[in-house]
Motif scaffolding. Structure first.
Motif, PDB file in Angstrom:
ATOM      1  N   UNK A   1       0.809  -1.223   0.000  1.00 23.52           N
ATOM      2  CA  UNK A   1       0.000   0.000   0.000  1.00 23.52           C
ATOM      3  C   UNK A   1       0.841   1.271   0.000  1.00 23.52           C
ATOM      4  N   UNK A   2       2.128   1.167  -0.297  1.00 22.37           N
ATOM      5  CA  UNK A   2       2.999   2.335  -0.165  1.00 22.37           C
ATOM      6  C   UNK A   2       2.669   3.445  -1.146  1.00 22.37           C
ATOM      7  N   UNK A   3       1.971   3.133  -2.252  1.00 26.62           N
ATOM      8  CA  UNK A   3       1.630   4.186  -3.217  1.00 26.62           C
ATOM      9  C   UNK A   3       0.577   5.140  -2.666  1.00 26.62           C
ATOM     10  N   UNK A   4      -0.279   4.664  -1.759  1.00 30.35           N
ATOM     11  CA  UNK A   4      -1.298   5.543  -1.177  1.00 30.35           C
ATOM     12  C   UNK A   4      -0.893   6.055   0.199  1.00 30.35           C
ATOM     13  N   UNK A   5       0.015   5.358   0.878  1.00 33.81           N
ATOM     14  CA  UNK A   5       0.442   5.817   2.206  1.00 33.81           C
ATOM     15  C   UNK A   5       1.660   6.723   2.130  1.00 33.81           C
ATOM     16  N   UNK A   6       2.426   6.629   1.046  1.00 33.76           N
ATOM     17  CA  UNK A   6       3.633   7.422   0.932  1.00 33.76           C
ATOM     18  C   UNK A   6       4.666   7.094   1.996  1.00 33.76           C
ATOM     19  N   UNK A   7       4.554   5.891   2.587  1.00 25.07           N
ATOM     20  CA  UNK A   7       5.484   5.487   3.626  1.00 25.07           C
ATOM     21  C   UNK A   7       5.152   6.042   4.998  1.00 25.07           C
ATOM     22  N   UNK A   8       4.040   6.773   5.130  1.00 24.13           N
ATOM     23  CA  UNK A   8       3.624   7.349   6.417  1.00 24.13           C
ATOM     24  C   UNK A   8       2.878   6.288   7.230  1.00 24.13           C
TER      25      UNK A   8
END
Length: 390
Positions: free
Chosen positions: A226-233
């Protein structure tokens, strides 16, 4: 509400949070320990495998222990395991401590469910079990997102201290509130494994193994998928996991009602088919917040909605052996989680993380084959047992 049941539920909440929160803190763990996410993901594997293997073993070995002593000891081991993880500076120590925490969970969870039935009157045993089990369900909806959220403000180590604190509170509460509990009849390990000789039981357990291996493979590496929507946050990831956890809780409750109205085969097959389609589309739906949230809701509903009809199928096969069958199904579920961490870690070495869900869909498809085979074997045996017309 019996406060003793609430303490048991808190212990289950701690166990579930410890199991599922790793997905949210995995990138931070990998960066801190200077390793890859694939290797750090083995934290989930070791914990789940320790639980899956040791749950029936410890139930047999410690069957003669006083229930209070067993519960307090289990929580003590669990707390120590998480404390060691929080202090660890290398991956080997982390994996050892996860195995130790898994041992504590293996000793606690089956015992807590058994004690819940002993504390309640016969007409209230269902509610007692539901109360304790609610702790585990609540961990997916609240514990894991809260733990991930805490880690987002500090370090993944704070998350592990949070889990250890939950276990410590449960240990103190049980030690103070739980007095004498009747000893249940002791069941040997051989007796616990006897149902595996029934092909219907074996196929149903294989369904759980592969289904949850597929469903939870993606969860273990959710921070990457899911890193594309969380941006790593990690705080955004916590919100996404909260959506998944709430859907999972609803799916579990909804399945309990549906299984009373429809055949378990219908619910199992429908859930598995929807899960396969959802995971095949996830590489594209996970690129946008709205579609990713929708995919998480569907995933939570059908994934956790599988537990009740699977339990119902097992109980229907052999009602007198229901407790043993349900314990074995729990072991199969955690076995699937353990295998998913290993397989997912290997797969990530060869394919892009966005396509990990397609591999999960393949495992769920295998589960669908086993589920239908279990139904056919059950139907064939029922035909043989019907009396011949005179």
């Amino acid at each position: 509400m019996d406060r003793r049941l609430l303490m048991l539920a808190l212990g289950m909440f701690a166990m579930g949070t410890d199991n599922f929160v790793v997905a949210g803190i995995l990138p931070g763990v990998a960066a801190s320990l200077h390793t890859t996410p694939s290797l750090a993901g083995q934290m989930v594997t070791v914990y789940a495998l320790s639980y899956a293997i040791l749950a029936p073993v410890m139930a047999a070995v410690a069957g003669a222990w006083p229930r209070k002593l067993l519960l307090v000891t289990a929580l003590g081991i669990f707390v120590v395991g998480n404390a060691i993880t929080a202090l660890a500076t290398d991956l080997n120590t982390v994996l050892f401590s996860r195995a130790l925490a898994g041992l504590g969970a293996a000793m606690f969870s089956p015992t807590a469910l058994g004690v819940a039935t002993l504390l309640a009157d016969p007409e209230r045993r269902g509610r007692a079990l539901a109360t304790v089990t609610a702790g585990l369900a609540g961990a997916t909806a609240l514990g894991a997102p809260i733990g991930t959220f805490i880690g987002g403000f500090g370090s993944w180590r704070i998350t592990l201290w949070f889990v250890a604190l939950l276990g410590l509170i449960a240990m103190i509460g049980i030690g103070a509130m739980l007095r004498s509990v009747p000893q249940p009849a002791r069941i040997t390990l051989r007796e616990r494994l006897t149902p595996l000789r029934d092909i219907r039981v074996a196929l149903t357990l294989l369904t759980s193994l592969f289904a949850f291996g597929g469903f939870l493979m993606v969860y273990t590496y959710a921070g990457l998928v899911l890193d594309r929507v969380t941006g790593g946050d990690e705080r955004v990831l916590a919100g996404m996991l909260l959506v998944w956890g709430c859907a999972a809780t609803v799916g579990n409750m909804l399945a309990g009602r549906l299984v009373d109205r429809f055949h378990s085969r219908t619910i199992i097959n429908a859930g598995l088919c929807v899960g396969i389609l959802n995971f095949c589309a996830l590489p594209w739906t996970s690129a946008y917040m709205v579609t990713a949230a929708a995919a998480l809701i569907i995933w939570g509903l059908v994934g956790w909605g599988l537990i009740v009809p699977q339990q119902h199928r097992l109980v229907k096969i052999a009602p007198p052996m229901a407790p043993l069958l349900l314990a074995l199904n729990n072991t199969a579920t955690y076995g699937g989680l353990a295998c998913s961490g290993v397989l997912g870690g290997v797969v990530l070495l060869f394919i892009d993380r966005q396509y990990l869900s397609v591999v999960g869909a393949g495992l769920i498809a295998i589960a669908l084959v086993f589920a239908e085979a279990a139904h056919l074997c059950t139907a064939r045996l029922s035909m043989r047992m019907r009396p011949m017309p005179s």
